[in-house]
Design a protein around this motif. Structure first.
Motif, short mmCIF file in Angstrom:
data_model
loop_
_atom_site.label_atom_id
_atom_site.label_comp_id
_atom_site.label_asym_id
_atom_site.label_seq_id
_atom_site.Cartn_x
_atom_site.Cartn_y
_atom_site.Cartn_z
N UNK A 12 42.07 44.45 47.53
CA UNK A 12 42.95 43.19 46.95
C UNK A 12 42.30 42.06 47.16
N UNK A 13 41.44 42.20 48.19
CA UNK A 13 40.49 40.80 48.04
C UNK A 13 39.77 40.85 46.62
N UNK A 14 39.13 41.95 46.22
CA UNK A 14 38.40 42.01 45.22
C UNK A 14 39.30 41.59 43.70
N UNK A 15 40.84 42.02 43.67
CA UNK A 15 41.47 41.44 42.84
C UNK A 15 41.90 40.07 42.88
N UNK A 16 42.07 39.47 43.82
CA UNK A 16 42.89 38.37 44.06
C UNK A 16 41.74 36.95 43.96
N UNK A 70 46.39 33.79 46.20
CA UNK A 70 47.70 34.29 46.36
C UNK A 70 48.02 35.15 44.90
N UNK A 71 48.79 36.19 45.13
CA UNK A 71 49.13 36.92 43.99
C UNK A 71 50.61 37.55 44.09
N UNK A 72 51.39 37.37 42.93
CA UNK A 72 52.46 38.03 43.34
C UNK A 72 52.44 39.37 42.91
N UNK A 73 53.57 40.05 43.65
CA UNK A 73 53.60 41.48 43.31
C UNK A 73 54.66 41.98 42.14
N UNK A 74 54.27 42.24 41.04
CA UNK A 74 55.24 42.54 39.84
C UNK A 74 55.20 43.95 39.52
N UNK A 75 56.40 44.55 39.78
CA UNK A 75 56.44 46.06 39.44
C UNK A 75 56.72 46.41 37.95
N UNK A 76 56.60 47.67 37.58
CA UNK A 76 56.63 47.85 36.12
C UNK A 76 57.83 47.85 35.45
N UNK A 82 57.44 40.66 46.32
CA UNK A 82 56.86 39.94 47.27
C UNK A 82 55.49 39.44 46.67
N UNK A 83 54.56 38.99 47.58
CA UNK A 83 53.42 38.61 47.52
C UNK A 83 52.11 38.77 48.27
N UNK A 84 50.98 38.48 47.98
CA UNK A 84 49.70 38.64 49.07
C UNK A 84 49.17 37.28 48.75
#
Length: 120
Positions: A12-16, A70-76, A82-84
């Motif tokens: 997640x750190x790598x992604x955001x 920050x990153x939003x969580x968006x499902x398929x 939610x968010x991170x």
């Protein structure tokens, strides 16, 4: 010390932490010196960090506590459960928070990875 980070936290750190953003690039340089001091007991995946600040430079996030990424969580299905949030204190990585906005979808750090949509 990156091997000390659980896979879900490292992913997640790598992604955001966007490499094109200078503040994020400085925070990415802290990751190899980061370890998890504690985790939230509810299972969401929130992680509190330990960092030897003598080994790395502070990012220019400003003084105090700051949401540095920050990153939003968006499902398929297009739902946003939610968010991170990545927090810093004084320019150093401090904790990674998993926030849930829905009782219908379980939001955990492990499940978040494929749903992340980082904000610029």
């Amino acid at each position: 010390m990156t091997e000390s980070l659980p896979d879900d936290v490292a992913d997640v750190l790598a992604a955001v932490l966007n490499t094109d953003n200078p503040v994020h690039a400085a925070l990415r340089r802290q990751v190899p010196h980061l370890s998890v001091r504690a985790r939230c007991t509810c299972g969401c995946g929130t992680a509190y960090f330990e960092l030897d600040t003598s080994e790395v430079e502070a990012a220019s996030t400003g003084p105090g506590t700051v949401v540095a990424a920050e990153a939003q969580l968006v499902t398929e299905a297009g739902e946003c459960p939610g968010e991170v949030l990545v927090f810093t204190q004084g320019g150093y990585l401090s904790w990674l928070e998993v926030c849930s906005w829905s009782d219908d979808i379980e939001v955990t750090l492990a499940a978040a990875r494929p749903w992340l949509q980082p904000r610029s």
